[in-house]
Design a protein around this motif. Structure first.
Motif, PDB file in Angstrom:
ATOM      1  N   SER A  59       0.834  -1.200   0.000  1.00  0.00           N
ATOM      2  CA  SER A  59       0.000   0.000   0.000  1.00  0.00           C
ATOM      3  C   SER A  59       0.869   1.250   0.000  1.00  0.00           C
ATOM      4  O   SER A  59       1.919   1.298   0.646  1.00  0.00           O
ATOM      5  N   CYS A 119      -6.553  -1.153  12.071  1.00  0.00           N
ATOM      6  CA  CYS A 119      -5.439  -1.792  11.376  1.00  0.00           C
ATOM      7  C   CYS A 119      -4.462  -2.433  12.351  1.00  0.00           C
ATOM      8  O   CYS A 119      -4.380  -2.068  13.520  1.00  0.00           O
ATOM      9  N   GLY A 123      -0.744  -2.711   7.975  1.00  0.00           N
ATOM     10  CA  GLY A 123      -2.070  -2.313   7.518  1.00  0.00           C
ATOM     11  C   GLY A 123      -2.379  -0.845   7.749  1.00  0.00           C
ATOM     12  O   GLY A 123      -3.384  -0.332   7.236  1.00  0.00           O
ATOM     13  N   CYS A 224      -7.783  -3.094   7.776  1.00  0.00           N
ATOM     14  CA  CYS A 224      -6.634  -3.561   7.005  1.00  0.00           C
ATOM     15  C   CYS A 224      -5.589  -4.108   7.970  1.00  0.00           C
ATOM     16  O   CYS A 224      -5.257  -3.467   8.966  1.00  0.00           O
ATOM     17  N   GLY A 258      -3.641  -6.798   4.852  1.00  0.00           N
ATOM     18  CA  GLY A 258      -2.412  -6.031   4.705  1.00  0.00           C
ATOM     19  C   GLY A 258      -1.358  -6.854   3.972  1.00  0.00           C
ATOM     20  O   GLY A 258      -1.392  -8.088   3.981  1.00  0.00           O
TER      21      GLY A 258
END
Length: 259
Positions: A59, A119, A123, A224, A258
Protein backbone atom coordinates in the motif's frame (compact mmCIF):
# COMPACT_ATOMS: atom_id res chain seq x y z
CA UNK A 1 0.35 -10.63 -29.13
CA UNK A 2 0.88 -10.10 -25.40
CA UNK A 3 2.88 -7.08 -24.32
CA UNK A 4 6.43 -7.68 -23.18
CA UNK A 5 6.80 -7.63 -19.35
CA UNK A 6 8.91 -4.46 -19.58
CA UNK A 7 5.90 -2.61 -21.05
CA UNK A 8 4.02 -3.09 -17.78
CA UNK A 9 6.50 -1.54 -15.35
CA UNK A 10 9.00 1.24 -14.94
CA UNK A 11 12.41 1.16 -13.29
CA UNK A 12 12.56 3.61 -10.39
CA UNK A 13 15.27 4.72 -7.98
CA UNK A 14 15.24 4.13 -4.24
CA UNK A 15 15.53 7.57 -2.65
CA UNK A 16 15.95 6.58 0.99
CA UNK A 17 15.50 3.65 3.35
CA UNK A 18 14.86 3.90 7.09
CA UNK A 19 15.03 0.89 9.38
CA UNK A 20 12.89 1.49 12.48
CA UNK A 21 13.27 -1.92 14.12
CA UNK A 22 14.97 -5.12 12.95
CA UNK A 23 11.73 -6.00 11.12
CA UNK A 24 10.17 -2.66 10.14
CA UNK A 25 11.33 -0.39 7.34
CA UNK A 26 9.98 2.56 5.41
CA UNK A 27 11.37 3.70 2.09
CA UNK A 28 10.65 6.06 -0.78
CA UNK A 29 11.14 5.67 -4.50
CA UNK A 30 10.96 8.04 -7.45
CA UNK A 31 7.50 8.61 -8.91
CA UNK A 32 6.91 8.72 -12.66
CA UNK A 33 4.87 11.71 -13.79
CA UNK A 34 2.32 9.33 -15.30
CA UNK A 35 1.81 7.25 -12.14
CA UNK A 36 -1.65 7.70 -10.64
CA UNK A 37 -3.26 6.14 -7.58
CA UNK A 38 -6.08 6.84 -5.16
CA UNK A 39 -5.34 7.05 -1.43
CA UNK A 40 -5.94 3.55 -0.07
CA UNK A 41 -4.63 1.70 -3.11
CA UNK A 42 -1.49 -0.39 -3.44
CA UNK A 43 1.41 -0.70 -5.86
CA UNK A 44 3.13 -3.80 -7.14
CA UNK A 45 6.85 -3.49 -6.47
CA UNK A 46 9.44 -5.85 -7.85
CA UNK A 47 13.03 -6.83 -8.45
CA UNK A 48 14.76 -8.78 -11.14
CA UNK A 49 15.50 -12.24 -9.78
CA UNK A 50 17.78 -14.36 -11.90
CA UNK A 51 16.08 -14.73 -15.27
CA UNK A 52 12.69 -13.73 -13.86
CA UNK A 53 11.10 -11.27 -11.47
CA UNK A 54 9.77 -11.16 -7.94
CA UNK A 55 6.69 -9.01 -7.23
CA UNK A 56 4.70 -8.10 -4.12
CA UNK A 57 1.92 -5.61 -3.37
CA UNK A 58 2.46 -2.72 -0.92
CA UNK A 59 0.00 0.00 0.00
CA UNK A 60 1.15 3.52 -0.78
CA UNK A 61 1.84 5.64 2.31
CA UNK A 62 2.25 8.89 0.35
CA UNK A 63 -0.51 11.38 -0.38
CA UNK A 64 -1.95 11.35 -3.88
CA UNK A 65 -0.25 14.66 -4.60
CA UNK A 66 3.23 13.71 -3.32
CA UNK A 67 6.23 13.88 -5.64
CA UNK A 68 7.60 10.55 -4.39
CA UNK A 69 6.13 7.18 -3.45
CA UNK A 70 6.60 5.98 0.13
CA UNK A 71 5.99 2.46 1.46
CA UNK A 72 6.06 0.55 4.75
CA UNK A 73 7.26 -3.05 4.85
CA UNK A 74 7.56 -5.74 7.48
CA UNK A 75 10.59 -7.96 6.92
CA UNK A 76 9.67 -11.62 7.10
CA UNK A 77 12.26 -14.25 7.96
CA UNK A 78 13.18 -16.25 4.86
CA UNK A 79 10.86 -14.11 2.72
CA UNK A 80 12.37 -13.58 -0.75
CA UNK A 81 11.07 -10.01 -1.02
CA UNK A 82 12.19 -9.24 2.52
CA UNK A 83 15.69 -10.42 1.64
CA UNK A 84 15.76 -7.89 -1.21
CA UNK A 85 14.49 -5.12 1.06
CA UNK A 86 17.03 -5.96 3.77
CA UNK A 87 19.86 -5.23 1.31
CA UNK A 88 18.21 -2.25 -0.39
CA UNK A 89 19.83 1.19 -0.16
CA UNK A 90 19.44 4.65 -1.65
CA UNK A 91 20.38 4.68 -5.32
CA UNK A 92 19.28 1.12 -6.00
CA UNK A 93 16.77 0.30 -8.72
CA UNK A 94 13.30 -1.07 -8.00
CA UNK A 95 10.51 -2.02 -10.40
CA UNK A 96 7.09 -0.34 -10.25
CA UNK A 97 4.04 -1.78 -11.96
CA UNK A 98 2.43 1.01 -13.96
CA UNK A 99 -1.04 0.33 -12.57
CA UNK A 100 -2.12 0.87 -8.95
CA UNK A 101 -5.08 -1.13 -7.72
CA UNK A 102 -7.26 -1.82 -4.68
CA UNK A 103 -10.73 -0.97 -3.41
CA UNK A 104 -10.02 0.21 0.15
CA UNK A 105 -11.34 3.64 -0.80
CA UNK A 106 -13.44 5.73 1.61
CA UNK A 107 -15.20 7.48 -1.26
CA UNK A 108 -16.96 4.19 -1.98
CA UNK A 109 -19.12 4.79 1.10
CA UNK A 110 -22.14 6.80 -0.10
CA UNK A 111 -22.95 8.14 3.36
CA UNK A 112 -21.87 8.12 7.01
CA UNK A 113 -20.57 10.68 9.47
CA UNK A 114 -17.80 8.83 11.33
CA UNK A 115 -14.93 6.92 9.69
CA UNK A 116 -13.18 4.37 11.92
CA UNK A 117 -9.97 2.90 10.48
CA UNK A 118 -8.85 -0.33 12.15
CA UNK A 119 -5.44 -1.79 11.38
CA UNK A 120 -2.59 -3.98 12.51
CA UNK A 121 1.07 -3.76 11.56
CA UNK A 122 1.69 -2.59 8.00
CA UNK A 123 -2.07 -2.31 7.52
CA UNK A 124 -1.72 1.29 8.68
CA UNK A 125 -0.11 2.25 5.35
CA UNK A 126 -3.26 2.98 3.29
CA UNK A 127 -4.76 4.98 6.14
CA UNK A 128 -1.69 7.22 6.35
CA UNK A 129 -2.28 8.09 2.71
CA UNK A 130 -6.02 8.58 3.21
CA UNK A 131 -5.44 10.92 6.15
CA UNK A 132 -3.41 13.30 3.98
CA UNK A 133 -6.32 13.88 1.61
CA UNK A 134 -8.26 17.08 2.46
CA UNK A 135 -11.45 15.60 1.01
CA UNK A 136 -11.67 12.95 3.73
CA UNK A 137 -11.61 15.60 6.46
CA UNK A 138 -14.28 17.64 4.73
CA UNK A 139 -16.47 14.59 4.12
CA UNK A 140 -16.62 13.06 7.62
CA UNK A 141 -17.46 14.69 10.93
CA UNK A 142 -15.12 12.42 12.92
CA UNK A 143 -12.15 10.25 11.99
CA UNK A 144 -10.49 7.63 14.17
CA UNK A 145 -7.41 5.54 13.48
CA UNK A 146 -6.77 2.46 15.62
CA UNK A 147 -3.34 0.89 15.09
CA UNK A 148 -2.62 -2.41 16.84
CA UNK A 149 0.89 -3.85 17.22
CA UNK A 150 2.54 -6.31 19.55
CA UNK A 151 5.01 -3.99 21.30
CA UNK A 152 5.31 -0.20 21.73
CA UNK A 153 8.48 0.11 19.64
CA UNK A 154 6.40 -0.96 16.64
CA UNK A 155 4.27 2.19 16.87
CA UNK A 156 6.60 3.95 14.46
CA UNK A 157 4.10 6.47 13.07
CA UNK A 158 2.99 8.16 16.30
CA UNK A 159 5.03 11.30 15.63
CA UNK A 160 3.96 11.44 12.01
CA UNK A 161 0.33 11.42 13.10
CA UNK A 162 0.97 14.05 15.77
CA UNK A 163 2.59 16.26 13.13
CA UNK A 164 -0.62 16.32 11.08
CA UNK A 165 -1.57 19.36 13.16
CA UNK A 166 1.01 21.32 11.15
CA UNK A 167 -0.04 19.95 7.76
CA UNK A 168 -0.90 22.93 5.51
CA UNK A 169 -3.91 21.22 3.93
CA UNK A 170 -5.51 19.40 6.86
CA UNK A 171 -4.16 20.94 10.08
CA UNK A 172 -7.28 23.02 10.57
CA UNK A 173 -9.41 19.87 10.78
CA UNK A 174 -7.41 17.98 13.42
CA UNK A 175 -10.05 18.48 16.10
CA UNK A 176 -12.03 15.82 14.21
CA UNK A 177 -9.32 13.19 14.65
CA UNK A 178 -8.51 10.58 17.29
CA UNK A 179 -5.58 8.19 17.16
CA UNK A 180 -5.78 5.11 19.38
CA UNK A 181 -2.62 2.96 19.62
CA UNK A 182 -3.07 -0.63 20.80
CA UNK A 183 -0.34 -2.97 22.07
CA UNK A 184 -1.34 -6.61 22.47
CA UNK A 185 1.72 -8.02 24.24
CA UNK A 186 2.86 -5.22 26.52
CA UNK A 187 1.35 -2.66 28.86
CA UNK A 188 1.95 0.69 27.22
CA UNK A 189 1.26 4.15 28.56
CA UNK A 190 -1.19 6.03 26.39
CA UNK A 191 -2.33 2.90 24.56
CA UNK A 192 -5.04 0.30 24.99
CA UNK A 193 -3.05 -2.71 26.09
CA UNK A 194 -3.18 -6.50 26.17
CA UNK A 195 -6.32 -6.85 24.05
CA UNK A 196 -6.94 -7.28 20.31
CA UNK A 197 -9.16 -5.02 18.23
CA UNK A 198 -12.03 -7.56 17.96
CA UNK A 199 -12.25 -7.77 21.76
CA UNK A 200 -12.10 -3.98 22.12
CA UNK A 201 -15.03 -3.72 19.71
CA UNK A 202 -17.05 -6.52 21.28
CA UNK A 203 -16.79 -5.28 24.87
CA UNK A 204 -17.52 -1.66 23.94
CA UNK A 205 -14.24 -0.28 25.29
CA UNK A 206 -13.10 1.11 21.94
CA UNK A 207 -16.28 3.11 21.44
CA UNK A 208 -16.09 4.29 25.02
CA UNK A 209 -12.47 5.36 24.56
CA UNK A 210 -13.46 7.35 21.48
CA UNK A 211 -16.41 8.85 23.33
CA UNK A 212 -18.95 7.84 20.72
CA UNK A 213 -21.54 5.22 19.89
CA UNK A 214 -21.07 3.02 16.85
CA UNK A 215 -24.27 2.73 14.82
CA UNK A 216 -25.33 1.69 11.32
CA UNK A 217 -26.58 5.13 10.32
CA UNK A 218 -23.38 7.05 11.09
CA UNK A 219 -20.36 4.75 11.52
CA UNK A 220 -18.25 3.41 8.67
CA UNK A 221 -15.42 0.95 9.28
CA UNK A 222 -12.33 0.26 7.19
CA UNK A 223 -10.16 -2.72 8.17
CA UNK A 224 -6.63 -3.56 7.01
CA UNK A 225 -4.09 -5.87 8.55
CA UNK A 226 -3.07 -9.48 8.96
CA UNK A 227 -5.66 -11.98 7.71
CA UNK A 228 -6.55 -13.29 11.18
CA UNK A 229 -7.25 -9.78 12.47
CA UNK A 230 -9.29 -8.87 9.40
CA UNK A 231 -11.37 -12.04 9.65
CA UNK A 232 -11.99 -11.73 13.40
CA UNK A 233 -12.74 -8.01 13.28
CA UNK A 234 -15.13 -8.47 10.38
CA UNK A 235 -16.99 -11.22 12.24
CA UNK A 236 -17.19 -9.08 15.38
CA UNK A 237 -18.71 -6.20 13.41
CA UNK A 238 -21.18 -8.59 11.79
CA UNK A 239 -22.16 -9.78 15.27
CA UNK A 240 -22.71 -6.13 16.24
CA UNK A 241 -25.15 -5.70 13.37
CA UNK A 242 -22.95 -4.07 10.71
CA UNK A 243 -22.73 -5.31 7.13
CA UNK A 244 -20.19 -5.51 4.34
CA UNK A 245 -20.28 -2.63 1.87
CA UNK A 246 -20.93 -3.62 -1.73
CA UNK A 247 -21.46 -1.32 -4.67
CA UNK A 248 -25.02 -2.54 -5.24
CA UNK A 249 -25.77 -3.08 -1.56
CA UNK A 250 -24.33 -0.30 0.65
CA UNK A 251 -23.06 -1.34 4.05
CA UNK A 252 -20.77 -0.12 6.81
CA UNK A 253 -17.61 -2.23 6.41
CA UNK A 254 -14.73 -2.31 3.91
CA UNK A 255 -11.70 -4.51 4.44
CA UNK A 256 -8.44 -5.65 2.91
CA UNK A 257 -5.65 -7.92 4.05
CA UNK A 258 -2.41 -6.03 4.71
CA UNK A 259 0.62 -6.86 2.61
Amino acid sequence: MAAAPEAKFTEEHVLWVKQHTPKLITFAISRPESYRFSAGQFSRLGFRDGEGFIWRAYSVVSAEYADTLEYFAVLIEDGPMSAKFAEMKAGDTILLDKTATGFLLPERFPDGKDLVMLCTGSGIAPFLSILEQPEIWQRFERLALVHSVSYPQELIFNQRLADLKDHPLIGEYLDKFRFIPVTTRAETEGALSMKRIPELLANGSLAAHLGCTFNQADTRFMICGNPAMVKDTFQTLLDLGFTMHRNRLPGQIMMENGF
